[in-house]
Design a protein around this motif. Structure first.
Motif, PDB file in Angstrom:
ATOM      1  N   UNK A 230       0.829  -1.220   0.000  1.00  0.00           N
ATOM      2  CA  UNK A 230       0.000   0.000   0.000  1.00  0.00           C
ATOM      3  C   UNK A 230       0.860   1.266   0.000  1.00  0.00           C
ATOM      4  N   UNK A 231       1.996   1.227   0.674  1.00  0.00           N
ATOM      5  CA  UNK A 231       2.874   2.393   0.782  1.00  0.00           C
ATOM      6  C   UNK A 231       4.098   2.183  -0.102  1.00  0.00           C
ATOM      7  N   UNK A 232       4.618   3.296  -0.621  1.00  0.00           N
ATOM      8  CA  UNK A 232       5.841   3.254  -1.419  1.00  0.00           C
ATOM      9  C   UNK A 232       6.751   4.394  -1.009  1.00  0.00           C
ATOM     10  N   UNK A 233       7.983   4.053  -0.683  1.00  0.00           N
ATOM     11  CA  UNK A 233       8.972   5.069  -0.338  1.00  0.00           C
ATOM     12  C   UNK A 233       9.872   5.310  -1.544  1.00  0.00           C
ATOM     13  N   UNK A 234      10.301   6.555  -1.694  1.00  0.00           N
ATOM     14  CA  UNK A 234      11.261   6.895  -2.737  1.00  0.00           C
ATOM     15  C   UNK A 234      12.094   8.063  -2.243  1.00  0.00           C
ATOM     16  N   UNK A 235      13.199   8.326  -2.923  1.00  0.00           N
ATOM     17  CA  UNK A 235      14.035   9.452  -2.539  1.00  0.00           C
ATOM     18  C   UNK A 235      14.637  10.085  -3.780  1.00  0.00           C
TER      19      UNK A 235
END
Length: 124
Positions: free
Chosen positions: A67-72
């Protein structure tokens, strides 16, 4: 010294989406693991997700996986958290944090710098 500023929190209905941002100052951003944590009223701070220095590796808590997606974006010194299919149990203050080194960890004590937090409220 590193300063972190989160933004993007708010009130959303269950099933909705929010995108959190965390802007960092300082030169250590791109050399450290970054993480997101959350804390609901009366509960301990909880690990949500972490991302490696280059962004190639991500580590999710089971409760948010899928459900969640992290990016940088290291050029912008910013880390993002895209939150989809939100549930009322996701309601919390969300914090971004800089790890003390390059090692992934779910322990908040291993994170050196913290933002002030942004409130996410999911209504049913």
């Amino acid at each position: 010294q590193v300063q972190l500023v989160e933004s993007g929190g708010g009130l959303v209905q269950a099933g909705g989406s929010l995108r959190l941002s965390c802007a960092a100052s300082g030169r250590t951003f791109s050399s450290r693991v970054m993480g997101w944590f959350r804390q609901a009223p009366g509960k301990e701070r909880e690990f949500v997700v972490a991302i490696s220095r280059g962004g190639g590796n991500r580590y999710y808590a089971d409760s948010v996986k899928g459900r969640f997606t992290i990016s940088r974006d290291n050029a912008k010194n910013t880390v993002y958290l895209q939150m989809n299919s939100l549930k009322p149990e996701d309601t919390a203050v969300y914090y971004c944090a800089v790890h003390r080194s390059v090692v992934y960890s779910t322990d908040p004590k291993q994170y050196e710098y913290w933002g002030q937090g942004t409130q996410v409220t999911v209504s049913s």
